[in-house]
Design a protein around this motif. Structure first.
Motif, PDB file in Angstrom:
ATOM      1  N   THR A 118      42.080  46.645  45.401  1.00  0.00           N
ATOM      2  CA  THR A 118      42.481  47.302  44.227  1.00  0.00           C
ATOM      3  C   THR A 118      43.636  47.628  44.056  1.00  0.00           C
ATOM      4  N   TYR A 135      36.924  40.774  44.319  1.00  0.00           N
ATOM      5  CA  TYR A 135      36.226  41.985  44.044  1.00  0.00           C
ATOM      6  C   TYR A 135      37.415  43.346  43.811  1.00  0.00           C
ATOM      7  N   THR A 136      37.138  43.884  42.806  1.00  0.00           N
ATOM      8  CA  THR A 136      37.990  45.068  42.707  1.00  0.00           C
ATOM      9  C   THR A 136      37.357  46.229  42.049  1.00  0.00           C
ATOM     10  N   GLN A 137      37.881  47.254  41.871  1.00  0.00           N
ATOM     11  CA  GLN A 137      37.257  48.481  41.322  1.00  0.00           C
ATOM     12  C   GLN A 137      37.240  48.399  39.675  1.00  0.00           C
ATOM     13  N   PRO A 138      36.496  48.894  39.126  1.00  0.00           N
ATOM     14  CA  PRO A 138      36.419  48.916  37.511  1.00  0.00           C
ATOM     15  C   PRO A 138      37.754  49.308  36.871  1.00  0.00           C
ATOM     16  N   ASP A 139      38.040  48.719  35.780  1.00  0.00           N
ATOM     17  CA  ASP A 139      39.443  49.165  35.337  1.00  0.00           C
ATOM     18  C   ASP A 139      39.354  50.736  34.925  1.00  0.00           C
ATOM     19  N   PRO A 194      43.674  47.255  34.017  1.00  0.00           N
ATOM     20  CA  PRO A 194      43.451  46.450  35.293  1.00  0.00           C
ATOM     21  C   PRO A 194      44.505  46.916  36.443  1.00  0.00           C
ATOM     22  N   LYS A 196      43.771  42.711  40.594  1.00  0.00           N
ATOM     23  CA  LYS A 196      42.933  42.150  39.161  1.00  0.00           C
ATOM     24  C   LYS A 196      43.901  41.277  38.617  1.00  0.00           C
ATOM     25  N   VAL A 215      37.144  37.302  38.833  1.00  0.00           N
ATOM     26  CA  VAL A 215      36.887  38.610  39.186  1.00  0.00           C
ATOM     27  C   VAL A 215      35.594  39.135  39.090  1.00  0.00           C
ATOM     28  N   GLU A 216      35.245  39.962  40.061  1.00  0.00           N
ATOM     29  CA  GLU A 216      33.990  40.830  39.834  1.00  0.00           C
ATOM     30  C   GLU A 216      34.298  42.273  39.838  1.00  0.00           C
ATOM     31  N   GLN A 217      33.842  43.097  39.359  1.00  0.00           N
ATOM     32  CA  GLN A 217      34.066  44.306  39.297  1.00  0.00           C
ATOM     33  C   GLN A 217      32.815  45.332  39.191  1.00  0.00           C
ATOM     34  N   TYR A 266      40.204  48.365  49.072  1.00  0.00           N
ATOM     35  CA  TYR A 266      38.954  48.215  48.209  1.00  0.00           C
ATOM     36  C   TYR A 266      38.578  49.602  47.191  1.00  0.00           C
TER      37      TYR A 266
END
Length: 309
Positions: free
Chosen positions: A8, A30-34, A45, A49, A59-61, A87
């Motif tokens: 992230t 994969y990354t943390q939600p905005d 973002p 991301k 990109v998956e969140q 992450y």
């Protein structure tokens, strides 16, 4: 290899860039939600991301990875390996089992020392002579997996959390590429961590940033450097917070009460402590910007003032 990358913040950017530049294929990030950021609190973002999007990587969140639907999405990417760096989510065993070669993690310490959230800062606070990066095979639990490779980094008297962060992020990218060769060839074997040597790097809190001038100067200097760039060490001056960004340890002692400014000049502002002197070289008033001691003392003086009151 087909690699899924999970990270992230800025720390995770160099390793992702190294993967993008490598012969391997990053099939998803994969990354943390905005999160809301800035004065307008608009969703922004994260750095990982942004890099993924710039290279057209999916990109998956997910907010968590315990739901079957999210795990099925990961399976659909058919990864050979999942690489994790800062992450921000603990992966359940069901996720660790999805990639053919499992999941590896880049951790910013020489495991088993400093498992947990703030290994860089805790190493500085403890006065460690060195730190480093560990590439580990992930297991259920907090940084408990077998150690695959390590890269060491000395800690100097000038290092801050910011400088070590950048150094270790770059080292981690190179260590990852080295480790991928061994993983792909099947020649890399992990060493279990010695549980007797485990220490934990607890998450930082803003409350830790307030300096206690009765402590030794060497301990206060470590705090200033460990809390740069966050949460930034501070003391009180005329009832207002004074942020201390950089410091050093001059020679000499002081008989004044701890917190008393006993000398000042272009090189810094010397403050008496419980043992020794702390020289403040960069500081910041409320609403202002960080200034060098020379800039700060232009038109003002702290000589004889007692900080922390």
């Amino acid at each position: 290899m087909r690699i899924v990358y999970a990270g992230t913040p800025d720390f995770a950017v160099p390793a992702l860039q190294a993967l993008i530049d490598s012969p391997h294929t990053v099939v998803a990030v994969y990354t943390q939600p905005d999160r809301p950021a800035g004065r307008g609190r608009k969703l922004r973002p994260g750095p990982v991301k942004q890099l993924a999007q710039a290279h057209g990587i999916p990109v998956e969140q997910p907010g968590r990875l315990r739901d079957e639907a999210d795990q099925q999405t990961l399976r659909a990417h058919a990864p050979d390996l999942m690489v994790v760096a800062a992450y921000g989510l603990i992966l359940p065993q069901a996720v660790l089992d999805i990639p053919r070669l499992g999941c590896v993690n880049l951790h910013a310490s020489l495991l088993p020392r400093w498992r947990g959230a703030a290994p860089i800062q805790r190493a500085l606070l403890a006065g460690d002579d060195e730190t480093g990066i560990t590439l580990m095979q992930m297991a259920a639990g907090l940084d408990t997996g077998d150690m695959l490779l390590k890269s060491r980094c000395p800690i100097t008297e000038q290092d801050t959390a910011a400088t070590l962060h950048d150094t270790l992020a770059a080292q981690g990218a190179q260590l990852l590429l080295q480790g991928l060769e061994g993983l792909e060839a099947g020649s890399l074997r992990g060493d279990p961590q010695d549980e007797a040597l485990v220490t934990y790097a607890e998450k930082l809190s803003k409350a830790e940033a307030l300096l206690d001038w009765t402590r030794r100067a060497v301990c206060l200097d470590r705090r200033v450097r460990a809390f740069n760039p966050w949460p930034v060490a501070q003391t009180l001056h005329e009832g207002q917070p004074l942020r201390l960004w950089m410091s050093e340890l001059p020679a000499g002692q002081a008989t004044a009460a701890p917190g008393t400014v006993v000398a000042e000049g272009p090189q810094g502002i010397d403050v008496a402590t419980g043992e020794g002197l702390l020289r403040i070289t960069r500081l910041q008033l409320p609403g202002g910007k960080p200034l060098s001691a020379r800039e700060f003392l232009n038109g003002r003086s702290l000589l004889g003032r007692v900080l922390g009151q």
